[in-house]
Design a protein around this motif. Structure first.
Motif, mmCIF file in Angstrom:
data_model
loop_
_atom_site.group_PDB
_atom_site.id
_atom_site.type_symbol
_atom_site.label_atom_id
_atom_site.label_comp_id
_atom_site.label_asym_id
_atom_site.label_seq_id
_atom_site.Cartn_x
_atom_site.Cartn_y
_atom_site.Cartn_z
ATOM 1 N N SER A 142 -16.653 -46.998 3.710
ATOM 2 C CA SER A 142 -17.685 -47.649 2.897
ATOM 3 C C SER A 142 -18.966 -47.945 3.676
ATOM 4 O O SER A 142 -20.027 -48.091 3.086
ATOM 5 N N SER A 143 -18.894 -48.029 5.016
ATOM 6 C CA SER A 143 -20.095 -48.366 5.776
ATOM 7 C C SER A 143 -20.798 -47.151 6.384
ATOM 8 O O SER A 143 -21.993 -47.187 6.626
ATOM 9 N N LEU A 144 -20.052 -46.078 6.625
ATOM 10 C CA LEU A 144 -20.624 -44.921 7.314
ATOM 11 C C LEU A 144 -21.420 -44.049 6.354
ATOM 12 O O LEU A 144 -20.908 -43.611 5.334
ATOM 13 N N VAL A 145 -22.685 -43.823 6.687
ATOM 14 C CA VAL A 145 -23.517 -42.920 5.895
ATOM 15 C C VAL A 145 -23.458 -41.531 6.520
ATOM 16 O O VAL A 145 -23.070 -40.570 5.883
ATOM 17 N N ARG A 146 -23.853 -41.425 7.799
ATOM 18 C CA ARG A 146 -23.734 -40.143 8.493
ATOM 19 C C ARG A 146 -23.860 -40.330 9.997
ATOM 20 O O ARG A 146 -24.384 -41.343 10.472
ATOM 21 N N VAL A 147 -23.385 -39.337 10.719
ATOM 22 C CA VAL A 147 -23.469 -39.310 12.176
ATOM 23 C C VAL A 147 -24.376 -38.155 12.563
ATOM 24 O O VAL A 147 -24.137 -37.014 12.162
ATOM 25 N N ASP A 148 -25.425 -38.458 13.302
ATOM 26 C CA ASP A 148 -26.352 -37.440 13.791
ATOM 27 C C ASP A 148 -26.015 -37.193 15.261
ATOM 28 O O ASP A 148 -26.501 -37.904 16.146
ATOM 29 N N LYS A 149 -25.151 -36.207 15.510
ATOM 30 C CA LYS A 149 -24.701 -35.948 16.891
ATOM 31 C C LYS A 149 -25.827 -35.432 17.768
ATOM 32 O O LYS A 149 -25.912 -35.775 18.939
ATOM 33 N N LYS A 150 -26.702 -34.625 17.190
ATOM 34 C CA LYS A 150 -27.796 -34.034 17.961
ATOM 35 C C LYS A 150 -28.691 -35.112 18.568
ATOM 36 O O LYS A 150 -29.072 -35.050 19.720
ATOM 37 N N ASN A 151 -29.036 -36.122 17.750
ATOM 38 C CA ASN A 151 -29.933 -37.192 18.204
ATOM 39 C C ASN A 151 -29.199 -38.474 18.574
ATOM 40 O O ASN A 151 -29.829 -39.492 18.849
ATOM 41 N N ARG A 152 -27.866 -38.413 18.564
ATOM 42 C CA ARG A 152 -27.014 -39.547 18.940
ATOM 43 C C ARG A 152 -27.367 -40.813 18.151
ATOM 44 O O ARG A 152 -27.653 -41.862 18.706
ATOM 45 N N LYS A 153 -27.343 -40.666 16.807
ATOM 46 C CA LYS A 153 -27.624 -41.790 15.918
ATOM 47 C C LYS A 153 -26.487 -41.934 14.920
ATOM 48 O O LYS A 153 -25.922 -40.950 14.455
ATOM 49 N N LEU A 154 -26.196 -43.189 14.593
ATOM 50 C CA LEU A 154 -25.138 -43.533 13.647
ATOM 51 C C LEU A 154 -25.790 -44.284 12.492
ATOM 52 O O LEU A 154 -26.330 -45.369 12.691
#
Length: 81
Positions: free
Chosen positions: A56-68
């Protein structure tokens, strides 16, 4: 060499956590629990807070730019600082 699976929660260490449009801070510690993962983050450079990472809290993980990217429940952060 990296040994951690990139989908493993521990790989989120150092990621920048963003709630909606607000940058919260970097992941300092990942605590795996049976139904969710908790991340201890440095909030605004001073306080340390725990935030849940779950369906319910996770929108997306941007591995390339290391953002959660998260959508945290209203009042969750305010309750901890």
């Amino acid at each position: 060499a990296r040994y951690a699976d990139t989908s493993a929660p521990i790989s989120l260490l150092g990621y920048l956590v963003i709630d909606g449009t607000k940058k919260l801070g970097s992941v300092l510690e990942v605590i795996e629990q049976p139904h969710q993962v908790m991340c201890r983050i440095s909030f605004e450079g001073n306080d340390e807070i725990l935030i849940p990472i779950n369906e319910s809290s996770l929108v997306r993980v941007d591995k390339k730019n290391r953002k959660l990217f998260l959508n945290l429940p209203e009042g969750l952060i305010e309750a901890q600082i």
